[in-house]
Design a protein around this motif. Structure first.
Motif, PDB file in Angstrom:
ATOM      1  N   PRO A   1      12.268   5.055  25.149  1.00  0.00           N
ATOM      2  CA  PRO A   1      13.540   5.938  23.891  1.00  0.00           C
ATOM      3  C   PRO A   1      11.930   6.358  23.431  1.00  0.00           C
ATOM      4  CG  PRO A   1      13.567   3.541  23.054  1.00  0.00           C
ATOM      5  CD  PRO A   1      12.921   3.176  24.220  1.00  0.00           C
ATOM      6  N   LYS A   2      12.016   7.534  23.142  1.00  0.00           N
ATOM      7  CA  LYS A   2      11.317   8.813  22.766  1.00  0.00           C
ATOM      8  C   LYS A   2      10.152   8.638  21.051  1.00  0.00           C
ATOM      9  CE  LYS A   2      11.497  11.905  26.475  1.00  0.00           C
ATOM     10  NZ  LYS A   2      12.324  10.845  27.159  1.00  0.00           N
ATOM     11  N   VAL A   3      11.297   7.418  20.784  1.00  0.00           N
ATOM     12  CA  VAL A   3      10.562   7.853  19.105  1.00  0.00           C
ATOM     13  C   VAL A   3      11.349   6.657  18.350  1.00  0.00           C
ATOM     14  CG1 VAL A   3      12.559   9.021  17.813  1.00  0.00           C
ATOM     15  CG2 VAL A   3      10.766   8.714  16.602  1.00  0.00           C
ATOM     16  N   LYS A   4      10.627   5.714  17.468  1.00  0.00           N
ATOM     17  CA  LYS A   4      10.329   4.523  17.085  1.00  0.00           C
ATOM     18  C   LYS A   4      11.345   4.076  16.126  1.00  0.00           C
ATOM     19  CE  LYS A   4       7.677   0.975  15.428  1.00  0.00           C
ATOM     20  NZ  LYS A   4       6.113   0.103  14.729  1.00  0.00           N
ATOM     21  N   LEU A   5      12.834   4.114  15.961  1.00  0.00           N
ATOM     22  CA  LEU A   5      13.603   4.095  15.154  1.00  0.00           C
ATOM     23  C   LEU A   5      14.366   2.561  14.624  1.00  0.00           C
ATOM     24  CD1 LEU A   5      16.294   6.417  16.561  1.00  0.00           C
ATOM     25  CD2 LEU A   5      14.422   6.904  15.140  1.00  0.00           C
ATOM     26  N   ASP A   6      14.027   1.275  15.345  1.00  0.00           N
ATOM     27  CA  ASP A   6      14.105   0.366  14.573  1.00  0.00           C
ATOM     28  C   ASP A   6      13.231   0.058  13.724  1.00  0.00           C
ATOM     29  OD1 ASP A   6      12.753   0.047  16.735  1.00  0.00           O
ATOM     30  OD2 ASP A   6      13.035  -1.781  17.651  1.00  0.00           O
ATOM     31  N   GLY A  23      21.992   7.154   1.758  1.00  0.00           N
ATOM     32  CA  GLY A  23      22.272   7.866  -0.299  1.00  0.00           C
ATOM     33  C   GLY A  23      23.669   9.159   0.198  1.00  0.00           C
ATOM     34  N   PRO A  24      23.571   9.829  -0.947  1.00  0.00           N
ATOM     35  CA  PRO A  24      25.058  10.943  -0.969  1.00  0.00           C
ATOM     36  C   PRO A  24      23.887  12.083  -0.097  1.00  0.00           C
ATOM     37  CG  PRO A  24      23.100  10.955  -2.771  1.00  0.00           C
ATOM     38  CD  PRO A  24      22.793   9.864  -1.707  1.00  0.00           C
ATOM     39  N   PRO A  25      24.943  12.802   1.234  1.00  0.00           N
ATOM     40  CA  PRO A  25      25.089  13.887   2.212  1.00  0.00           C
ATOM     41  C   PRO A  25      24.049  14.891   1.621  1.00  0.00           C
ATOM     42  CG  PRO A  25      27.384  13.641   1.220  1.00  0.00           C
ATOM     43  CD  PRO A  25      27.075  12.433   0.461  1.00  0.00           C
ATOM     44  N   GLU A  26      24.121  15.379   0.641  1.00  0.00           N
ATOM     45  CA  GLU A  26      23.139  16.378  -0.180  1.00  0.00           C
ATOM     46  C   GLU A  26      21.706  16.036   0.023  1.00  0.00           C
ATOM     47  OE1 GLU A  26      25.562  15.269  -1.440  1.00  0.00           O
ATOM     48  OE2 GLU A  26      25.070  14.507  -3.704  1.00  0.00           O
ATOM     49  N   GLY A  27      20.978  14.665  -0.181  1.00  0.00           N
ATOM     50  CA  GLY A  27      20.109  14.158  -0.729  1.00  0.00           C
ATOM     51  C   GLY A  27      19.443  14.225   0.950  1.00  0.00           C
ATOM     52  N   LEU A  47       7.892   5.709   7.393  1.00  0.00           N
ATOM     53  CA  LEU A  47       8.920   6.718   6.800  1.00  0.00           C
ATOM     54  C   LEU A  47       9.894   5.917   7.158  1.00  0.00           C
ATOM     55  CD1 LEU A  47       9.937   9.668   8.159  1.00  0.00           C
ATOM     56  CD2 LEU A  47       8.219   8.823  10.186  1.00  0.00           C
ATOM     57  N   ARG A  48      10.365   4.767   7.823  1.00  0.00           N
ATOM     58  CA  ARG A  48      11.691   4.914   9.218  1.00  0.00           C
ATOM     59  C   ARG A  48      12.685   4.063   7.431  1.00  0.00           C
ATOM     60  NH1 ARG A  48      10.998   0.547  12.055  1.00  0.00           N
ATOM     61  NH2 ARG A  48       8.516   0.213  11.950  1.00  0.00           N
ATOM     62  N   ALA A  49      11.705   3.643   6.518  1.00  0.00           N
ATOM     63  CA  ALA A  49      12.543   3.285   5.312  1.00  0.00           C
ATOM     64  C   ALA A  49      13.659   4.365   4.678  1.00  0.00           C
ATOM     65  CB  ALA A  49      11.797   2.260   4.647  1.00  0.00           C
ATOM     66  N   GLU A  50      12.527   5.142   4.519  1.00  0.00           N
ATOM     67  CA  GLU A  50      13.079   6.512   3.793  1.00  0.00           C
ATOM     68  C   GLU A  50      14.148   7.010   4.461  1.00  0.00           C
ATOM     69  OE1 GLU A  50      12.760   6.951   1.063  1.00  0.00           O
ATOM     70  OE2 GLU A  50      11.295   5.389   0.474  1.00  0.00           O
ATOM     71  N   ILE A  51      14.258   7.004   5.861  1.00  0.00           N
ATOM     72  CA  ILE A  51      15.254   7.661   6.775  1.00  0.00           C
ATOM     73  C   ILE A  51      16.378   7.243   6.457  1.00  0.00           C
ATOM     74  CG2 ILE A  51      15.590   8.185   8.775  1.00  0.00           C
ATOM     75  CD1 ILE A  51      13.399   9.090  10.201  1.00  0.00           C
ATOM     76  N   LEU A  52      16.229   5.883   6.943  1.00  0.00           N
ATOM     77  CA  LEU A  52      17.308   4.667   6.315  1.00  0.00           C
ATOM     78  C   LEU A  52      18.032   4.736   4.847  1.00  0.00           C
ATOM     79  CD1 LEU A  52      17.115   0.670   7.654  1.00  0.00           C
ATOM     80  CD2 LEU A  52      18.584   2.745   7.616  1.00  0.00           C
ATOM     81  N   GLY A  90      21.532   9.805  18.518  1.00  0.00           N
ATOM     82  CA  GLY A  90      22.637   9.272  17.700  1.00  0.00           C
ATOM     83  C   GLY A  90      22.288   9.622  15.778  1.00  0.00           C
ATOM     84  N   LEU A  91      21.655  10.512  15.098  1.00  0.00           N
ATOM     85  CA  LEU A  91      20.993  10.942  13.793  1.00  0.00           C
ATOM     86  C   LEU A  91      21.011  12.824  13.138  1.00  0.00           C
ATOM     87  CD1 LEU A  91      18.497   8.084  13.273  1.00  0.00           C
ATOM     88  CD2 LEU A  91      20.388   7.890  12.936  1.00  0.00           C
ATOM     89  N   PRO A  92      22.008  12.750  14.250  1.00  0.00           N
ATOM     90  CA  PRO A  92      21.922  14.626  13.837  1.00  0.00           C
ATOM     91  C   PRO A  92      22.094  14.677  12.662  1.00  0.00           C
ATOM     92  CG  PRO A  92      24.551  13.926  14.246  1.00  0.00           C
ATOM     93  CD  PRO A  92      23.091  12.421  14.641  1.00  0.00           C
ATOM     94  N   GLY A  93      21.187  16.004  12.158  1.00  0.00           N
ATOM     95  CA  GLY A  93      21.456  16.683  10.536  1.00  0.00           C
ATOM     96  C   GLY A  93      19.836  15.796  10.109  1.00  0.00           C
ATOM     97  N   LEU A  94      19.111  14.902  10.630  1.00  0.00           N
ATOM     98  CA  LEU A  94      18.508  14.289   9.551  1.00  0.00           C
ATOM     99  C   LEU A  94      17.405  15.043   9.489  1.00  0.00           C
ATOM    100  CD1 LEU A  94      17.820  11.431   8.304  1.00  0.00           C
ATOM    101  CD2 LEU A  94      16.613  11.045   9.787  1.00  0.00           C
TER     102      LEU A  94
END
Ligand SMILES: Cc1cc2nc3c(=O)[nH]c(=O)nc-3n(C[C@H](O)[C@H](O)[C@H](O)COP(=O)(O)OP(=O)(O)OC[C@H]3O[C@@H](n4cnc5c(N)ncnc54)[C@H](O)[C@@H]3O)c2cc1C
Length: 433
Positions: free
Chosen positions: A428-433, A163-167, A153-158, A198-202
């Motif tokens: 932190p409430k979610v694992k992001l690293d 990727g393109p903004p519409e991805g 999941l974290r790899a796909e988030i990255l 700091g990852l709004p829009g996702l």
């Protein structure tokens, strides 16, 4: 002095770990009995937390419990190993060779003797032989699988962010029982937390589809709970497809029987249940089509008085009923509590006592947003008292607290709860690293 009587419990999950802890405390300290818990893993994570591990909202490093310290505190012995077979005449359990993380053999294949054996090895989702599930879909039935999903999941988030903004981030979950429904909501929760870091829009770019063969989600729960849960998921942006049967899983999509294709980079298989394959031919013991050991009300297997089974890997049809008990932590835990009492009598020469299941209700948590459930026994309309919101969320959380209470006792549980509060306030409430 006579050698101690050996009670071996295989599987230290929601049922087995409770049983080992209770039996250890009751019988394990006097030298007359040797209580051994065998598990293929060295640590226990309560399985109903795994969707949170998969979404990254739960820190397994903190919530895991080592079997060795628990054994030491509770009067049982922990023995690492994976059960692969049984010799009922010799009364031995066959354990596979134990290997280290590099594949080197630590211990050879072994036979562990028992006088009484309890099998509590759980279950996994059932792929029903559908092509592509094993290759392209992920399960979240063990901590390792939930961790692996979270890595992916974290790899796909990255990838999505780079990727393109519409991805879009396309995820599909097959099976809308409690696991699939709770995972859907937990993924939304995780991306909400990610926005705060700091990852709004996702969140808006995640397209999450929940696919269910039956006409409605949460088939084991009352209709009102299912309808409210579906409305909440849809409010969160999840596409819920019912009457939708998956015929094949491909690398980048689910294919439905009616020809529709659901694009999905990440696919989770959370449909059905199946007990481990090795139970299918376990020295002639009776099993169901999905490998569960058939048991009697005393929790003994039908063909061997010395072999018991509890939890998801066992199938018990209570007297007067038509359907077997469900595969839930509630059933596993009640069976463990009953069996601890019953076995204490058995070793004192009394017959085993029959188990009576008491349904306390069913709850489903939808991440941080809401929870729904029915409390109390099933009534004429199939449900108990409908609950939702904060009260339902607290009732849901109390299931885990009760599990901890059984394992740690009152004072240590209080310390765990206080530590949890401090951690939640500071980490932190979610694992992001
Ligand atoms: C994501 C998710 C959410 C859930 N939510 C809920 C919920 O809200 N409420 C509820 O009641 N239920 C819930 N469940 C179901 C619940 O987790 C199970 O019903 C319960 O854990 C079954 O307990 P068990 O003791 O039979 O098996 P498990 O808890 O699965 O434990 C089995 C143990 O056996 C070990 N094992 C397996 N094979 C072997 C082997 N060959 N040799 C040695 N050891 C072995 C495993 O390592 C594990 O420790 C959920 C399940 C999932 C996956």
């Amino acid at each position: 002095m006579d050698s101690p009587r050996r009670i071996v419990i295989v599987g230290g999950g929601a049922g087995g770990l409770h049983l080992a802890t209770r039996l250890g405390r009751k019988l394990g300290r006097g030298g007359q009995f040797l209580i051994t818990l065998v598990d293929r893993s060295s640590t226990h994570v309560w399985k109903p937390l795994l969707h949170e591990v998969a979404a990254g909202t739960l820190d397994t490093g903190v919530e895991q419990l080592g079997y060795i310290p628990q054994a030491n505190r509770s009067g049982f012995r922990y023995w690492p190993g994976e059960m692969t077979g049984l010799d009922r005449a010799a009364r031995t359990v066959r354990l596979a060779a134990l290997r280290d993380s590099e594949g080197r053999q630590v211990l050879p294949e072994r036979d562990l003797p028992y006088d009484i054996l309890v099998i509590a090895v759980g279950s996994t989702a059932n792929d029903f032989g559908i092509p592509g599930v094993a290759e392209y879909a992920r399960l979240i039935d063990s901590r390792a699988q939930a961790d692996a999903f979270n890595d992916a999941l974290r790899a796909e988030i990255l990838r999505t962010l780079a990727g393109p903004p519409e991805g879009t981030l396309d995820i599909a979950i097959v099976g809308a029982g409690a696991t699939g429904v709770e995972l859907s909501a937990e993924l939304n929760t995780a991306l909400d937390f990610a926005a705060a870091y700091g990852l709004p829009g996702l969140r808006k770019r995640m397209r999450l589809t929940l696919v269910e063969t039956a006409p409605r989600i949460l088939g084991a729960l009352p209709e009102r709970v299912a309808a409210s849960s579906q409305a909440e998921l849809e409010r969160q942006g999840v596409t819920v497809l019912t009457n939708a049967q998956v015929s094949e899983v491909e690398r980048g999509a689910l294919v439905l029987k009616d020809g529709r294709r659901i694009p999905a980079t990440l696919k989770v298989w959370a449909a059905g249940i199946r007990a481990p394959d090795f139970l299918k031919n376990l020295d002639g013991l009776e099993t169901t089509r999905n490998n569960q050991l058939v048991i009697r009300p005393t929790l003994q297997t039908t063909l061997d008085d010395a072999v018991y089974a509890i939890g998801d890997c066992a199938s018990l049809i209570p007297p007067g009923e038509e359907r077997p008990l469900g595969a839930t932590a509630q059933v596993a835990q009640q069976q463990a509590i009953h069996l601890a009492r019953s076995l204490a009598g058995v070793v004192a020469g009394q017959p085993p006592t029959p188990f009576n299941y008491s349904h306390k209700g069913a709850l489903v948590a939808l991440g941080r947003y809401n929870a729904f459930g029915s409390l109390g026994k099933r009534g004429l309309l199939g449900g108990g008292l409908f609950v939702q919101g904060k009260f339902a969320q607290l009732s849901y959380a109390s299931l885990y607290r009760r599990h901890q209470l059984g394992l740690f006792g009152f004072w240590r549980s209080m310390l765990y709860w206080a530590a949890d509060l401090l951690r939640h306030a500071s980490r932190p409430k979610v694992k992001l690293d």
